[in-house]
Design an enzyme around this catalytic site. Structure first.
Site, mmCIF file in Angstrom:
data_model
loop_
_atom_site.group_PDB
_atom_site.id
_atom_site.type_symbol
_atom_site.label_atom_id
_atom_site.label_comp_id
_atom_site.label_asym_id
_atom_site.label_seq_id
_atom_site.Cartn_x
_atom_site.Cartn_y
_atom_site.Cartn_z
ATOM 1 N N HIS A 18 -21.639 -7.107 19.013
ATOM 2 C CA HIS A 18 -22.501 -7.567 18.060
ATOM 3 C C HIS A 18 -24.025 -6.810 18.473
ATOM 4 C CE1 HIS A 18 -20.048 -11.434 17.936
ATOM 5 N NE2 HIS A 18 -19.946 -10.830 16.768
ATOM 6 N N LYS A 42 -15.206 -22.472 10.942
ATOM 7 C CA LYS A 42 -15.186 -22.729 12.437
ATOM 8 C C LYS A 42 -16.237 -23.810 12.834
ATOM 9 C CE LYS A 42 -14.937 -17.578 12.873
ATOM 10 N NZ LYS A 42 -15.600 -16.284 13.446
ATOM 11 N N ARG A 90 -13.975 -3.728 13.227
ATOM 12 C CA ARG A 90 -13.318 -3.312 14.276
ATOM 13 C C ARG A 90 -11.986 -2.582 14.067
ATOM 14 N NH1 ARG A 90 -13.769 -9.036 17.260
ATOM 15 N NH2 ARG A 90 -13.330 -9.369 14.918
ATOM 16 N N SER A 127 -15.690 -12.864 20.233
ATOM 17 C CA SER A 127 -16.257 -13.898 20.998
ATOM 18 C C SER A 127 -15.066 -14.908 21.268
ATOM 19 C CB SER A 127 -17.217 -14.667 20.040
ATOM 20 O OG SER A 127 -18.245 -13.774 19.462
#
Ligand code: PNS
Length: 157
Positions: A18, A42, A90, A127
């Site tokens: 990040h 989440k 990614r 994360s």
């Protein structure tokens, strides 16, 4: 005209990946805001929104703003006259996840999304994966900026 960008995300907590995206975005845009946003998928996190914001503030250079928002992302971008959402990619999995959000956001207000390819050093970091390793006592050195690393280790101590 000032070109403004926002880097939104859960950031529970922010990783080195990040930080790399925030820094690179700040070289491309005149004003960058890192925005901790609510993600209904989440609902509960390791860190509170306030803790996430405080950790990001501690780590990012002063020219990068940090804020939080619990509503629709496009309402924030419209209210703050932000032209572009910046996200890191990614892999093709990220692309599949990000594409409908980018298209939905553009449909809602015309806001564009710019994707920056994650530096290969950080391509495997998320994360959630890093938290899982930390939870079971694994070594997460280098995955988070130092203050975040300390906070993660403390949470699981
Ligand atoms: O880091 P994440 O959880 O992958 O980030 C996703 C996030 C928070 C950016 C996305 O859930 C979001 O934009 N939330 C704000 C609410 C919203 O605008 N939802 C509609 C997205 S098209």
């Amino acid at each position: 005209m000032t070109k403004k960008a926002v880097c939104p995300g859960s950031f529970d907590p922010m990783t080195m990946g990040h930080l790399d995206i925030f820094t690179r975005a700040s070289h491309l845009f005149d004003e960058v805001t890192v925005l901790v946003t609510g993600n209904p998928d989440k609902p509960s996190g390791l860190f509170t929104v306030e803790e996430r914001v405080a950790l990001i503030r501690e780590v990012v250079p002063e020219n990068i703003k940090v804020d939080f928002w619990s509503g629709l992302l496009v309402d924030y971008t419209s209210e703050h006259h932000i032209d572009t959402i910046v996200k890191g990619l990614r892999s093709s999995l990220d692309y599949e996840y990000e594409l409908p959000m980018a298209q939905m956001n553009r449909r809602l207000t015309g806001v564009e999304t710019t994707f920056l390819l994650t530096d290969e050093k950080y391509g495997y970091i998320s994360s959630s994966l890093a938290k899982q390793v930390a939870q079971f006592g694994g070594d997460v050195t280098g995955l988070f900026p130092e203050p975040v690393h300390r906070a993660v280790v403390e949470k699981f101590a």
